[in-house]
Write an enzyme that holds these catalytic residues in place. Structure first.
Site, PDB file in Angstrom:
ATOM      1  N   GLY A  49      -2.280  -1.486  -5.227  1.00  0.00           N
ATOM      2  CA  GLY A  49      -1.767  -0.341  -4.491  1.00  0.00           C
ATOM      3  C   GLY A  49      -2.820   0.450  -3.738  1.00  0.00           C
ATOM      4  N   HIS A  50      -4.082   0.020  -3.798  1.00  0.00           N
ATOM      5  CA  HIS A  50      -5.177   0.805  -3.179  1.00  0.00           C
ATOM      6  C   HIS A  50      -6.127  -0.107  -2.429  1.00  0.00           C
ATOM      7  CE1 HIS A  50      -8.597   3.677  -2.983  1.00  0.00           C
ATOM      8  NE2 HIS A  50      -7.651   4.565  -3.031  1.00  0.00           N
ATOM      9  N   PHE A  51      -5.950  -0.486  -1.328  1.00  0.00           N
ATOM     10  CA  PHE A  51      -4.767  -0.440  -0.475  1.00  0.00           C
ATOM     11  C   PHE A  51      -4.388  -1.879  -0.209  1.00  0.00           C
ATOM     12  CE2 PHE A  51      -7.375   3.283   0.521  1.00  0.00           C
ATOM     13  CZ  PHE A  51      -6.471   4.304   0.309  1.00  0.00           C
TER      14      PHE A  51
END
Length: 142
Positions: A49-51
């Site tokens: 999720g990052h990124f």
């Protein structure tokens, strides 16, 4: 030089997967400093999720990795064995570069002040000799 592998690190600090952010300690002197490494892989859970388009290790996790190196230095003192080092503060923190999959991050934390259970570490994370994060970390041993 005092080298520690992952199992020896786990004997000193309480962190475990997925929050243990040190792979090995290259050198340390109890109460003075620790130099460790984090070998960053695309398989790290935070990259989902990052990124997703451009995987970057979160800066706060780099600060945590620096704190863990400092914890190895302070908790390896005989009087601190079995204790936990808690964050007391983060000062003068600067993010100067990013950490991406494939990087080998050098994490060095020097203990610059100590009084009783409270102390301060000067911390620097670098990749290929380039500083990516620097901070002054305050800790409290409990």
């Amino acid at each position: 030089m005092n080298h520690l592998d992952i199992n020896q690190i786990k004997e000193i600090i309480p962190h475990r997967h997925p929050f243990l952010l040190l792979d090995y300690i290259e050198d340390y002197v109890p109460g003075e400093y620790a130099v460790g490494y984090k070998c960053v892989s695309y398989r790290e859970e935070f990259f989902a999720g990052h990124f997703p388009e451009e995987p970057v290790m979160p800066g706060v996790l780099t600060v945590e990795a620096l704190a863990q190196a400092g914890a190895v230095a302070i908790l390896s003192l005989e009087e601190n064995k079995g204790k936990i080092a808690y964050f007391g503060g983060i000062n003068k923190c600067k993010f100067k570069g990013k950490i991406i999959p494939g990087d080998k991050v050098r994490l060095e934390t020097k203990i610059i002040r100590r009084k009783g259970p409270v102390g301060v570490g000067e911390a620097v994370a670098s990749v290929d000799g380039k500083v990516v994060v620097s901070a002054e970390l305050t800790f409290m041993v409990g």
